[in-house]
Structure formats: C-alpha cells, structure tokens
Motif scaffolding. Structure first.
Motif, PDB file in Angstrom:
ATOM      1  N   ASN A  31       0.853  -1.171   0.000  1.00 16.73           N
ATOM      2  CA  ASN A  31       0.000   0.000   0.000  1.00 16.73           C
ATOM      3  C   ASN A  31       0.898   1.234   0.000  1.00 16.73           C
ATOM      4  OD1 ASN A  31      -2.518  -1.425   0.254  1.00 16.73           O
ATOM      5  ND2 ASN A  31      -1.973  -1.805   2.401  1.00 16.73           N
ATOM      6  N   ILE A  32       0.471   2.294  -0.638  1.00 14.50           N
ATOM      7  CA  ILE A  32       1.298   3.497  -0.705  1.00 14.50           C
ATOM      8  C   ILE A  32       0.682   4.624   0.102  1.00 14.50           C
ATOM      9  CG2 ILE A  32       2.336   2.928  -2.941  1.00 14.50           C
ATOM     10  CD1 ILE A  32       0.360   4.916  -4.230  1.00 14.50           C
ATOM     11  N   ASN A  33       1.549   5.508   0.566  1.00  7.87           N
ATOM     12  CA  ASN A  33       1.116   6.717   1.269  1.00  7.87           C
ATOM     13  C   ASN A  33       1.340   7.896   0.328  1.00  7.87           C
ATOM     14  OD1 ASN A  33       0.835   9.006   2.905  1.00  7.87           O
ATOM     15  ND2 ASN A  33       1.651   7.968   4.716  1.00  7.87           N
ATOM     16  N   LYS A  34       0.285   8.335  -0.313  1.00  7.76           N
ATOM     17  CA  LYS A  34       0.412   9.398  -1.300  1.00  7.76           C
ATOM     18  C   LYS A  34       0.841  10.718  -0.674  1.00  7.76           C
ATOM     19  CE  LYS A  34      -2.997   7.306  -4.403  1.00  7.76           C
ATOM     20  NZ  LYS A  34      -4.236   7.519  -5.190  1.00  7.76           N
ATOM     21  N   ASP A  35       0.532  10.913   0.599  1.00  9.71           N
ATOM     22  CA  ASP A  35       0.945  12.137   1.275  1.00  9.71           C
ATOM     23  C   ASP A  35       2.462  12.228   1.400  1.00  9.71           C
ATOM     24  OD1 ASP A  35      -1.685  12.942   1.586  1.00  9.71           O
ATOM     25  OD2 ASP A  35      -1.874  12.075   3.593  1.00  9.71           O
ATOM     26  N   PRO A  85       0.358  10.114  -6.203  1.00 10.36           N
ATOM     27  CA  PRO A  85      -0.336  11.356  -5.847  1.00 10.36           C
ATOM     28  C   PRO A  85      -0.899  12.069  -7.079  1.00 10.36           C
ATOM     29  CG  PRO A  85       1.820  11.218  -4.783  1.00 10.36           C
ATOM     30  CD  PRO A  85       1.773  10.117  -5.802  1.00 10.36           C
ATOM     31  N   ALA A  86      -2.041  12.696  -6.920  1.00 10.97           N
ATOM     32  CA  ALA A  86      -2.674  13.408  -8.038  1.00 10.97           C
ATOM     33  C   ALA A  86      -1.799  14.548  -8.536  1.00 10.97           C
ATOM     34  CB  ALA A  86      -4.039  13.935  -7.599  1.00 10.97           C
ATOM     35  N   SER A  87      -0.973  15.108  -7.653  1.00 12.32           N
ATOM     36  CA  SER A  87      -0.120  16.236  -8.030  1.00 12.32           C
ATOM     37  C   SER A  87       1.225  15.813  -8.609  1.00 12.32           C
ATOM     38  CB  SER A  87       0.143  17.103  -6.791  1.00 12.32           C
ATOM     39  OG  SER A  87       0.803  16.344  -5.783  1.00 12.32           O
ATOM     40  N   SER A  88       1.469  14.522  -8.683  1.00 12.42           N
ATOM     41  CA  SER A  88       2.774  14.034  -9.127  1.00 12.42           C
ATOM     42  C   SER A  88       3.000  14.284 -10.615  1.00 12.42           C
ATOM     43  CB  SER A  88       2.896  12.532  -8.858  1.00 12.42           C
ATOM     44  OG  SER A  88       4.071  12.002  -9.462  1.00 12.42           O
ATOM     45  N   PRO A  89       4.246  14.570 -11.022  1.00 10.14           N
ATOM     46  CA  PRO A  89       4.556  14.650 -12.451  1.00 10.14           C
ATOM     47  C   PRO A  89       4.591  13.277 -13.104  1.00 10.14           C
ATOM     48  CG  PRO A  89       6.544  14.959 -11.152  1.00 10.14           C
ATOM     49  CD  PRO A  89       5.404  14.920 -10.175  1.00 10.14           C
ATOM     50  N   PHE A  90       4.497  12.209 -12.299  1.00  8.59           N
ATOM     51  CA  PHE A  90       4.555  10.844 -12.818  1.00  8.59           C
ATOM     52  C   PHE A  90       3.207  10.170 -12.580  1.00  8.59           C
ATOM     53  CE2 PHE A  90       8.739  12.034 -11.062  1.00  8.59           C
ATOM     54  CZ  PHE A  90       9.469  12.076 -12.243  1.00  8.59           C
ATOM     55  N   GLN A  91       2.340  10.306 -13.582  1.00  9.66           N
ATOM     56  CA  GLN A  91       0.989   9.779 -13.474  1.00  9.66           C
ATOM     57  C   GLN A  91       0.925   8.323 -13.952  1.00  9.66           C
ATOM     58  OE1 GLN A  91      -1.908  11.399 -12.097  1.00  9.66           O
ATOM     59  NE2 GLN A  91      -0.120  12.498 -11.266  1.00  9.66           N
ATOM     60  N   PRO A  92      -0.160   7.595 -13.619  1.00  5.18           N
ATOM     61  CA  PRO A  92      -0.282   6.205 -14.051  1.00  5.18           C
ATOM     62  C   PRO A  92      -0.006   6.043 -15.540  1.00  5.18           C
ATOM     63  CG  PRO A  92      -2.014   6.704 -12.490  1.00  5.18           C
ATOM     64  CD  PRO A  92      -1.288   7.999 -12.756  1.00  5.18           C
ATOM     65  N   VAL A 115       9.429   7.124  -4.547  1.00 11.66           N
ATOM     66  CA  VAL A 115       8.940   8.448  -4.163  1.00 11.66           C
ATOM     67  C   VAL A 115       9.345   9.464  -5.226  1.00 11.66           C
ATOM     68  CG1 VAL A 115       8.910   7.961  -1.704  1.00 11.66           C
ATOM     69  CG2 VAL A 115      10.974   8.907  -2.740  1.00 11.66           C
ATOM     70  N   THR A 116       8.618  10.544  -5.281  1.00 15.87           N
ATOM     71  CA  THR A 116       8.735  11.506  -6.375  1.00 15.87           C
ATOM     72  C   THR A 116      10.166  11.966  -6.606  1.00 15.87           C
ATOM     73  OG1 THR A 116       6.517  12.310  -5.825  1.00 15.87           O
ATOM     74  CG2 THR A 116       7.858  13.686  -7.274  1.00 15.87           C
ATOM     75  N   GLU A 117      10.874  12.339  -5.534  1.00 21.64           N
ATOM     76  CA  GLU A 117      12.180  12.978  -5.700  1.00 21.64           C
ATOM     77  C   GLU A 117      13.276  12.052  -6.194  1.00 21.64           C
ATOM     78  OE1 GLU A 117      11.570  12.373  -1.171  1.00 21.64           O
ATOM     79  OE2 GLU A 117      10.375  13.011  -2.913  1.00 21.64           O
ATOM     80  N   GLU A 118      13.059  10.734  -6.194  1.00 17.90           N
ATOM     81  CA  GLU A 118      14.095   9.829  -6.688  1.00 17.90           C
ATOM     82  C   GLU A 118      13.819   9.339  -8.120  1.00 17.90           C
ATOM     83  OE1 GLU A 118      13.994   6.957  -3.588  1.00 17.90           O
ATOM     84  OE2 GLU A 118      12.207   5.925  -4.320  1.00 17.90           O
ATOM     85  N   MET A 119      12.704   9.758  -8.715  1.00 18.24           N
ATOM     86  CA  MET A 119      12.271   9.223 -10.000  1.00 18.24           C
ATOM     87  C   MET A 119      12.600  10.155 -11.170  1.00 18.24           C
ATOM     88  SD  MET A 119       8.493   8.149  -8.606  1.00 18.24           S
ATOM     89  CE  MET A 119       7.824   7.666 -10.200  1.00 18.24           C
ATOM     90  N   ALA A 120      12.698   9.541 -12.344  1.00 19.13           N
ATOM     91  CA  ALA A 120      12.789  10.287 -13.604  1.00 19.13           C
ATOM     92  C   ALA A 120      12.146   9.440 -14.683  1.00 19.13           C
ATOM     93  CB  ALA A 120      14.243  10.595 -13.963  1.00 19.13           C
ATOM     94  N   GLU A 121      11.706  10.094 -15.760  1.00 11.87           N
ATOM     95  CA  GLU A 121      11.219   9.319 -16.896  1.00 11.87           C
ATOM     96  C   GLU A 121      12.396   8.567 -17.506  1.00 11.87           C
ATOM     97  OE1 GLU A 121       8.922  11.348 -19.776  1.00 11.87           O
ATOM     98  OE2 GLU A 121       7.626  12.336 -18.302  1.00 11.87           O
ATOM     99  N   ARG A 122      12.175   7.310 -17.828  1.00  9.66           N
ATOM    100  CA  ARG A 122      13.277   6.497 -18.340  1.00  9.66           C
ATOM    101  C   ARG A 122      13.580   6.859 -19.785  1.00  9.66           C
ATOM    102  NH1 ARG A 122      12.937   1.901 -21.576  1.00  9.66           N
ATOM    103  NH2 ARG A 122      10.877   1.530 -22.470  1.00  9.66           N
ATOM    104  N   PRO A 123      14.806   6.609 -20.247  1.00  5.63           N
ATOM    105  CA  PRO A 123      15.146   6.868 -21.651  1.00  5.63           C
ATOM    106  C   PRO A 123      14.424   5.881 -22.563  1.00  5.63           C
ATOM    107  CG  PRO A 123      17.114   6.639 -20.264  1.00  5.63           C
ATOM    108  CD  PRO A 123      15.958   6.141 -19.470  1.00  5.63           C
TER     109      PRO A 123
END
Length: 333
Positions: A31-35, A85-92, A115-123
């Motif tokens: 389960n994830i904690n979106k907050d 999270p709905a505000s994330s730059p990385f949506q489903p 978590v958001t700060e460790e992610m990037a879109e993959r090449p």
C-alpha cells in the motif's frame, strides 16, 4: 485503475547475516502513502548491485528511518507507474526509473514503491533492462565528478583537467569515463585486457591494462599525474592511485575511504580525499536521461536473466566476473 493482486512474487533474503536468497510467492503488494509522495510501480526490470546482500548487516540504517522494511534486494529499477499522488509529475502509465532508498524494501518484486524525488522518466531509446542498469551507477558517477570533485556539470567544463578512472569497465566506471569525457577532461582509465577496446569506445584517451601496468608504475613513467582520481574498486588500485594524484588533486573513493589506503610515503602530499555513498536524486537522473537520449552515453549491461533465474543472476554478480550490470527481467516485456 484495474484491480491489483494482493500478493506477488518477490526475491527474499531470509537472514541479513547470510547472502542466501529465495523466491517467495506470497509477498504482499504494498500500500502506498500518497501524502509522502509514494508511487506504486509495476516493476519491469531491476538490477543487482555487487555486495548489496551484506548492506543491512554491515551498514544498518538508523531505526527511525526504516519503515516496514522487508529484506527484498535490488534498488535499481525501471517500471510503470500504477498509482500515485494526483499532483505528481509521474501519473499512471508513466515509464520511470530510479534508485530507491535502501532503507525501504527493495525492488526485486513485481510491484514496488518509489517516491517523487528519486524518480525520472526512463530513456525511451533503451530497453527496460538497460534502463534498470542506469540509476545507481550513473548517479554515483555524477555525484563523484560534479558534486564532490567540484567539476561543473556541463560540456567543456573540465577542459585541461586529467581524470583517472579505475575499474572503468564496471557499472559505475563506464559512467565516470563517459561523464568525464563529456565534461572535456583527458581520461585515463584502467581495466582488464578483455575490456580495453570497449573502454576506448567510451572515450578514454589512455587505457591501462591493470594486469600489465599498475597506476603507480604508470605515474612514475614520465611523471604522469592527474587532477582527479575516481576510484571504483579500492584496495591496491586505490593505494596506487595516490601516486598519480598531483599536488592539490582530489581522490574520491566509492568502495572504501581513500585515506585508509594512503601510502606512508605520501602522508604529506596535499591531496583532498573523500568517500561517499550516493543519494538518490531524480533531478540528476533526468539530466542523465537527456544525455542518453541525445546519443551521448550508454549503460553497461553484462547480462539479463529472467526473474525465475535469479539464483544464476546473483551468482554471476558474486563471481566478480560481471562486466557491467546484471539485470533481472521481472515482468514480461
């Protein structure tokens, strides 16, 4: 969102004092904690890091940082966002990659958490397996050169500098070589005989076969000296690298503190030295993605194994004979 399974397959380390791993079929889907910026990721591929099965034993994280950690290995991951999270730059549906923090449960499972700060879109120019081989290695190299060595992160910023990279054919070494060359440095690299040509292709100006010539020997021929040492292997190679460091140089180790191998004869040498452990950083990883997409750089993948063949994959890493990253394909591509 389609309904998710409640349990999944995962690689599990039953005992932190042992490097044995097994496959379990009843690991819960988290389960994830979106907050907290958490995203549920369907794992496509994950890469093994040499020595990681001993981390919890040798480098236990502070208890207050560990949240429901289960001993599932592998923190390098590429996959698809399922929820977040709905505000994330990385949506489903977003295809991402990251180096997850090792204080959390790892990614050798069908679904994991980032978590958001460790992610990037993959090449998109890379396969899933190649993508999974990038984060830890590239971010470690980026931080060594552009954070700790103080080189500016742009093309041409290292013009006139000489950089020595040890174990340049390894997972981190290939990135140190490519990034140093991109920054404009003259790169001297060490590797074994079978990898000389591939390291030259990465951009190394001079390649030393460590089975024939030590760095110390090289440094004493014609007074060869460098401004920055980026060491990926430790031990004798790191000790020898002190001889190649000029006055005022910087020696950086990612395997062990350089000070622990400093030759007695060089105690008075004016050389900055440091050891660091990389920190996951999605902003840096995004910059790496851009370099990959521009065709400037590539990861080094030794081999790719189906998830079911995880024992062979871990054995390959343990053998010390892998040249580049060993990757597990978790989901069918």
């Amino acid at each position: 969102m389609a309904s998710l399974p409640k349990i999944q397959k995962a690689i599990f380390q039953p005992d932190k004092m042992s490097t044995d791993v097994v496959m379990i079929n009843d690991h819960p889907v988290p389960n994830i904690n979106k907050d907290l910026g958490e995203h549920l990721i369907q794992v496509k591929a994950t890469a093994i890091t040499n020595g990681e099965l001993l981390w919890t034993k040798n480098f236990p994280p502070p208890a207050h940082l560990v949240v429901n950690k289960v001993l599932v290995p592998c923190n390098d991951v590429a996959g698809v966002v399922v929820d977040g999270p709905a505000s994330s730059p990385f949506q489903p549906g977003a295809e991402v990659y990251a180096r997850s923090n090792y204080v959390r449960t790892g990614c050798a499972r069908e679904y994991s958490v980032l978590v958001t700060e460790e992610m990037a879109e993959r090449p998109k120019s890379l396969s899933w397996a190649e993508s999974a081989a990038v984060p830890m290695s590239a971010e470690t190299a980026w931080q060594a050169l552009f954070v700790h060595a103080g080189v500016e992160a742009r093309s041409g910023s290292a013009d006139g500098l000489k950089v020595l990279v040890t174990a340049a054919s390894g997972g981190v070494g290939v990135w140190m070589t490519q990034l140093a060359k991109w920054a404009g440095a003259e790169v001297i690299a060490t590797c074994g005989p079978r990898n000389i040509d591939s390291v030259k292709v990465l951009g190394a100006d001079e390649v030393l076969d460590y089975t024939k010539t030590s760095v110390k020997e090289w440094s004493q021929k014609g007074g060869n000296q460098v401004d920055i040492v980026l060491d990926c292997v430790g031990g004798a190679a790191l000790a020898d690298s002190w001889w190649a460091a000029k006055e005022g140089a910087t020696v950086i180790g990612i395997f062990q503190p350089p000070s622990s191998t400093r030759p007695d004869e060089l105690r008075e040498k004016n050389v900055k030295n440091l050891f660091f452990i990389m920190a996951s950083n999605g902003t840096q990883l995004k910059q790496v993605t851009e370099l990959i997409e521009h065709g400037s750089m590539r990861p080094s993948v030794d081999s790719v194994f189906p998830f079911a063949d995880f024992q062979q994959a871990f054995s390959k890493v343990k053998s010390g004979k892998a040249s580049g990253k060993v990757v597990l394909e978790v989901a069918h591509q």
